[in-house]
Design an enzyme around this catalytic site. Structure first.
Site, PDB file in Angstrom:
ATOM      1  N   GLU A   1       0.713  -1.062   0.027  1.00  0.00           N
ATOM      2  CA  GLU A   1       0.106   0.023  -0.069  1.00  0.00           C
ATOM      3  C   GLU A   1       0.847   1.201   0.059  1.00  0.00           C
ATOM      4  O   GLU A   1       1.892   1.146   0.749  1.00  0.00           O
ATOM      5  CB  GLU A   1      -0.968  -0.168   1.210  1.00  0.00           C
TER       6      GLU A   1
ATOM      7  N   LYS B   1       2.101   4.787   1.371  1.00  0.00           N
ATOM      8  CA  LYS B   1       2.062   5.192   2.705  1.00  0.00           C
ATOM      9  C   LYS B   1       2.120   6.756   2.421  1.00  0.00           C
ATOM     10  O   LYS B   1       2.665   7.346   2.117  1.00  0.00           O
ATOM     11  CB  LYS B   1       3.628   5.101   3.224  1.00  0.00           C
TER      12      LYS B   1
ATOM     13  N   ASP C   1       1.343  10.677   3.414  1.00  0.00           N
ATOM     14  CA  ASP C   1       2.115  11.629   4.445  1.00  0.00           C
ATOM     15  C   ASP C   1       0.931  12.360   4.964  1.00  0.00           C
ATOM     16  O   ASP C   1       0.510  13.525   4.499  1.00  0.00           O
ATOM     17  CB  ASP C   1       3.145  12.399   3.683  1.00  0.00           C
TER      18      ASP C   1
ATOM     19  N   TYR D   1      -7.460   2.085   5.577  1.00  0.00           N
ATOM     20  CA  TYR D   1      -6.658   0.954   5.249  1.00  0.00           C
ATOM     21  C   TYR D   1      -6.533  -0.350   6.314  1.00  0.00           C
ATOM     22  O   TYR D   1      -5.891  -1.112   5.822  1.00  0.00           O
ATOM     23  CB  TYR D   1      -5.309   1.398   5.040  1.00  0.00           C
TER      24      TYR D   1
ATOM     25  N   LYS E   1      10.707   3.438   3.378  1.00  0.00           N
ATOM     26  CA  LYS E   1      10.701   4.957   3.160  1.00  0.00           C
ATOM     27  C   LYS E   1      11.506   5.355   2.070  1.00  0.00           C
ATOM     28  O   LYS E   1      12.524   4.888   1.887  1.00  0.00           O
ATOM     29  CB  LYS E   1      11.062   5.545   4.682  1.00  0.00           C
TER      30      LYS E   1
ATOM     31  N   CYS F   1      12.705  48.518  -2.105  1.00  0.00           N
ATOM     32  CA  CYS F   1      11.947  48.050  -2.857  1.00  0.00           C
ATOM     33  C   CYS F   1      12.485  47.731  -4.482  1.00  0.00           C
ATOM     34  O   CYS F   1      12.965  48.582  -5.004  1.00  0.00           O
ATOM     35  CB  CYS F   1      10.627  48.614  -3.183  1.00  0.00           C
TER      36      CYS F   1
ATOM     37  N   CYS G   1       9.842  49.956  -6.855  1.00  0.00           N
ATOM     38  CA  CYS G   1       9.494  51.340  -6.869  1.00  0.00           C
ATOM     39  C   CYS G   1      10.888  52.220  -6.060  1.00  0.00           C
ATOM     40  O   CYS G   1      10.629  53.578  -6.163  1.00  0.00           O
ATOM     41  CB  CYS G   1       8.295  51.992  -5.999  1.00  0.00           C
TER      42      CYS G   1
ATOM     43  N   CYS H   1       7.348  46.880   1.402  1.00  0.00           N
ATOM     44  CA  CYS H   1       7.641  47.919   0.844  1.00  0.00           C
ATOM     45  C   CYS H   1       6.324  49.043   1.552  1.00  0.00           C
ATOM     46  O   CYS H   1       5.123  48.441   0.963  1.00  0.00           O
ATOM     47  CB  CYS H   1       7.529  47.982  -0.465  1.00  0.00           C
TER      48      CYS H   1
ATOM     49  N   CYS I   1       3.463  51.568  -5.574  1.00  0.00           N
ATOM     50  CA  CYS I   1       4.446  50.516  -6.162  1.00  0.00           C
ATOM     51  C   CYS I   1       3.294  49.589  -7.027  1.00  0.00           C
ATOM     52  O   CYS I   1       2.292  49.043  -6.345  1.00  0.00           O
ATOM     53  CB  CYS I   1       4.583  49.746  -4.708  1.00  0.00           C
TER      54      CYS I   1
END
Length: 673
Positions: A113, A115, A117, A225, A312, A407, A410, A425, A431
């Site tokens: 099956e 696995k 996460d 499962y 894993k 920035c 600008c 900014c 901007c």
């Protein structure tokens, strides 16, 4: 409509709406407008009320949540939720296979099956109905999160068909699909909120939220499962998987029955290459002996079963050259650094960029230098991340990379507030990414949902000087002839756009408030503020103490709201939107009085309650003639206090000698007065 016709229509609408939910949340490819979806949902809800005998607990109308959980009860698992032994190499898997053969001989099969996460979950069913959902916890006992799990579409509340035992437990994994995670995380970024690192963290954080209504708005899924029963119903694990699927459980279609360890290795190799094409994260393969009798013979160690193991996958990592660091400016002014990389293959895609988050990531954790060779990993992350630098390949003459001070668009000097990781900014009126981003946010589906007006159109209209503020959108009808001369828009598209803009004037106050783009005021917070303060004027005039009396409003959000409304430009913009006819008042729902026992009395509700949400308590007070105030003052008659009430509210109420009562005392008043 006859009962037979209603039954058919209910089944059809349910199936259609579930598919639309899947298209939207999982595939991130909606095929229906929100308005049309809501209309179908309303029709289904009306039919279910008229014909309650056809109401399915798994109906799309039932995924609403709403209960507030004060704390999660600890429940002891009937069957311990043990962890699996892990391996990362083939030799250890061969050793596992040899141990199995020594114990039970060569006549056995494996079930392989994926696995997932996610977050392990145990569900208990009695007489075909879900009665309890409990997290893994420490394996012996976990948290009862039944209210939240009931909001997951793929978890059946009542089982189909027959053949299941009167009582049983089934184990599975709660998770979030990648596109849903990416969409929700982008929304958090736009709202200036902290992003989750990966879907597992997002799913785990969601399932432990106190407000199940908020859980219902976040698209979780669940694969089941493993079945636990008092009496053995099946001879093999594979048979049980087929059975629970027929009962209505969501099982994973990629499980396989394998006759040899060689078949197992083929399965592992296949998914190592193809796992990145899945809509969800996996981090390995689980291998189980198929026969239940052989599982019992093999038994358990103190921590794990001897008949199962998890292989894993190593998070894929590649090395590539850092070409440059560039910077993106969001609609809130947050400046995000991005690593531009020499293109490299990683996890099935070509990676050219990786997130760097903020200045501390560049200068303190990674200590990046120009043209460093870096290790990049995807693993559980959606966006590739730089893990470390290969110092052996660093040019001794390379200069350290310093986060920019101005920035990139600008040129305005950036600011970084105390306690925050991001730099901003402050030039929101001059901007371009901020100006355009704010307008794009305003028209978005979650905000004003303006049909016929998309992000690219906003960009084009800004470049051609038709719009530079949100309010300018509502003045476009005066420029229809000029728009036609641009050549970019046809008459039909212009008419559709103007109709969509006009229609958006009916959107409720909470949507308008969210659309304004106040930092930290996301969709949920906007809804809470609109319900609490009722109109924009009350909200704009609220003090810090008054703001934090609202549900879910903490210091950071309150300070952001105060800062927003202290700006004269923002006030002027809101006035223009008012003049155009947008909704800045919450439409009060009609209250059907149950009594007038609380007539002439005012209340504020604060904290978390065990049996009722704050909204439910407000409804009860109003239904008995009471009034809900927005802030603590000498005019207040009672403060209804639950757990975790803010100390500032408590102190102010005590200072003003306002009676502080519990929800139980409130109900006693209604009964006795």
């Amino acid at each position: 409509m006859s009962p037979a016709e209603a039954k058919t229509r209910i089944a059809s609408l349910s199936s259609e709406l579930k598919q639309h939910n899947y298209n939207y949340y999982v595939l991130a490819m909606p095929t229906i407008a929100d308005f049309d979806f809501d209309k179908k949902l309303e029709e289904l809800n009306a039919l279910e009320k008229e014909f309650p005998e056809f109401l399915d607990p798994d109906s799309p109308t039932q995924k609403v949540g709403g209960d507030i959980t004060k704390e999660f009860e600890t429940v002891r698992h009937r069957w311990p939720m043990l962890s699996l032994g892990n391996t990362y190499n083939e030799q250890e898997l061969l050793d596992f296979d040899q141990r199995i053969r020594k114990a039970i001989g060569d006549n056995f099969e494996y079930v392989c099956e994926l696995k997932f996460d996610g977050l392990s979950m145990s569900l208990t069913y009695e007489n075909g109905s879900l009665v309890r959902a409990v997290t893994r916890g420490d394996g012996i006992q976990g948290d009862d999160v039944t209210t939240n799990v009931r909001t997951i579409n793929t978890v059946p509340k009542r089982l189909k068909h027959s053949g299941y035992p009167d009582q049983f437990e089934i184990r599975g994994e709660v998770f979030m699909h990648l596109k849903a995670f990416e969409r929700l995380n982008n929304e958090r970024l736009e709202n200036g909120e902290l992003q989750y690192a990966n879907p597992r963290n997002f799913a785990s954080g969601t399932i432990k939220m106190q407000d199940s209504a908020e859980v219902a708005r976040r698209p979780l899924d669940c694969f089941m499962y493993f079945l636990y029963t008092e009496k053995l119903l099946f001879k093999t694990h594979w048979e049980s998987l087929q059975a629970v699927k027929s009962w209505g459980f969501h099982t994973n279609e990629n499980s396989r029955l394998c006759g040899t360890i060689e078949d197992v290795f083929k399965f592992i190799t296949y998914w190592d290459k193809n796992r990145f094409g899945l809509s969800y994260d996996i981090d390995g393969i689980v291998i189980k002996v198929n026969s239940y009798a052989q599982q019992q013979e093999l038994g358990f160690t103190a921590k794990s079963p001897r008949w199962a193991i998890a292989y894993k996958y190593k998070a894929e990592q590649v090395q590539t050259e850092l070409l440059a660091v560039t910077y993106q400016v969001g609609r809130t002014g947050a400046v995000t650094p991005v690593a531009n990389l020499k293109p490299v293959q990683l996890a099935g895609t070509t990676v050219k960029r990786a997130t760097l988050h903020n200045a501390d990531e560049i200068e303190k954790r990674l200590k990046l230098h120009e043209h460093d060779w870096v290790f990049v990993e995807k693993g559980g992350e959606i966006i590739p991340k730089i893990i470390s630098v290969n110092l052996d390949k660093r040019d001794p003459s390379a200069k350290p990379i310093r986060y920019i001070a101005h920035c990139p668009v600008c040129g305005t000097a950036l600011i970084r507030k105390e306690g925050e990781a991001a730099s901003y900014c402050p030039n929101e009126e001059g901007c371009q990414p901020q100006i355009v981003g704010k307008m794009q946010h305003f028209i978005s589906r979650k905000a004003m949902n303006i049909d016929g007006l998309g992000d690219e159109t906003i960009e084009t209209l800004y470049q051609n000087k038709f719009i530079s503020h949100i309010s300018d959108i509502y003045g476009l009808n005066a420029h229809s002839e000029e728009l036609k001369k641009m050549g970019r828009f046809g008459e039909k598209s212009i008419n559709n756009m103007l109709e969509g803009i006009e229609k958006s004037k009916t959107m409720p106050f909470e949507k308008v408030l969210f659309g304004l783009g106040i930092r930290y005021v996301g969709e949920t917070v906007a809804r809470k503020l609109a319900a609490h303060f009722k109109n924009i004027d009350n909200l704009a005039a609220a003090s810090f103490d008054e703001l934090i009396t609202a549900e879910e409003i903490g210091e950071r959000i309150a300070l952001s709201i105060l800062e927003y409304f202290s700006d004269e430009g923002h006030k002027a913009e809101i006035q223009k939107l008012k003049d155009y006819g947008l909704q800045f008042i919450t439409v009060e729902k009609e209250v059907n009085l149950a009594s007038e026992k609380l007539s002439g009395m005012s209340f504020i509700i604060s904290g978390v309650f065990e049996k009722y949400s704050r909204d439910e308590l407000k409804d009860i007070i109003e239904q008995n003639g009471g009034k809900i105030l927005s802030s603590i003052s000498a005019k207040l008659n009672y403060l209804v206090a639950g757990d975790n009430m803010g100390p500032a509210k408590l102190e102010k109420a005590q200072k003003l000698n306002i009676p502080i009562i519990s929800d139980a005392e409130l109900f006693k008043m209604i009964e006795i007065i």
